[in-house]
Motif scaffolding. Structure first.
Motif, PDB file in Angstrom:
ATOM      1  N   LEU A  68      -1.853   2.824   3.177  1.00  0.00           N
ATOM      2  CA  LEU A  68      -0.939   3.795   2.578  1.00  0.00           C
ATOM      3  C   LEU A  68       0.356   3.131   2.095  1.00  0.00           C
ATOM      4  N   ARG A  69       0.825   2.155   2.835  1.00  0.00           N
ATOM      5  CA  ARG A  69       2.024   1.424   2.413  1.00  0.00           C
ATOM      6  C   ARG A  69       1.751   0.597   1.161  1.00  0.00           C
ATOM      7  N   VAL A  70       0.567  -0.026   1.102  1.00  0.00           N
ATOM      8  CA  VAL A  70       0.198  -0.788  -0.096  1.00  0.00           C
ATOM      9  C   VAL A  70       0.101   0.154  -1.286  1.00  0.00           C
ATOM     10  N   ARG A  71      -0.506   1.320  -1.088  1.00  0.00           N
ATOM     11  CA  ARG A  71      -0.638   2.308  -2.159  1.00  0.00           C
ATOM     12  C   ARG A  71       0.733   2.755  -2.668  1.00  0.00           C
ATOM     13  N   ARG A  72       1.676   2.991  -1.763  1.00  0.00           N
ATOM     14  CA  ARG A  72       3.026   3.383  -2.169  1.00  0.00           C
ATOM     15  C   ARG A  72       3.696   2.256  -2.949  1.00  0.00           C
ATOM     16  N   THR A 123       5.034   2.275  -7.026  1.00  0.00           N
ATOM     17  CA  THR A 123       6.387   1.977  -7.515  1.00  0.00           C
ATOM     18  C   THR A 123       6.337   1.095  -8.754  1.00  0.00           C
ATOM     19  N   PHE A 124       5.277   0.286  -8.894  1.00  0.00           N
ATOM     20  CA  PHE A 124       5.146  -0.558 -10.075  1.00  0.00           C
ATOM     21  C   PHE A 124       4.337   0.127 -11.180  1.00  0.00           C
TER      22      PHE A 124
END
Length: 102
Positions: free
Chosen positions: A87-91, A95-96
């Protein structure tokens, strides 16, 4: 004889005119000065856990026990840890502006 009375009245009038009030800004005599309060030794304390009053010795023992106990290490389920990571990687990707699968 009238001269001292006149000067006293003039002094009272000038003090009222200037807003000077003699000795009304002093604290009451029963107040303990701050300098004395700073030198007092505190013999009572409150528990940081439940707020109960403790003696100085009990407070020192409690502080020692709280500092020496091992930190609570919680074990997180590996699947949950992986899900949070994804989930952190997805967020981060969002952002990019990188589209992510849903």
């Amino acid at each position: 004889m009238k001269k001292p009375i006149f000067s006293l009245c003039l002094l009272q009038f000038s003090s009222q005119l200037l807003g000077v009030m003699p000795a009304k800004s002093l604290p009451p005599p029963e107040d303990i000065p701050e300098e004395v309060l700073r030198t007092e030794i505190i013999t009572e304390a409150r528990s940081p856990i439940d707020g109960k009053q403790l003696t100085a010795a009990e407070y020192a023992q409690l502080q020692n026990a709280l500092q020496t106990r091992p930190a609570a290490t919680s074990q997180v389920n590996p699947k949950l840890r992986e899900l949070v990571f994804l989930l952190r990687v997805r967020r981060l990707l969002r952002t990019f502006g990188v589209p992510t699968p849903k």
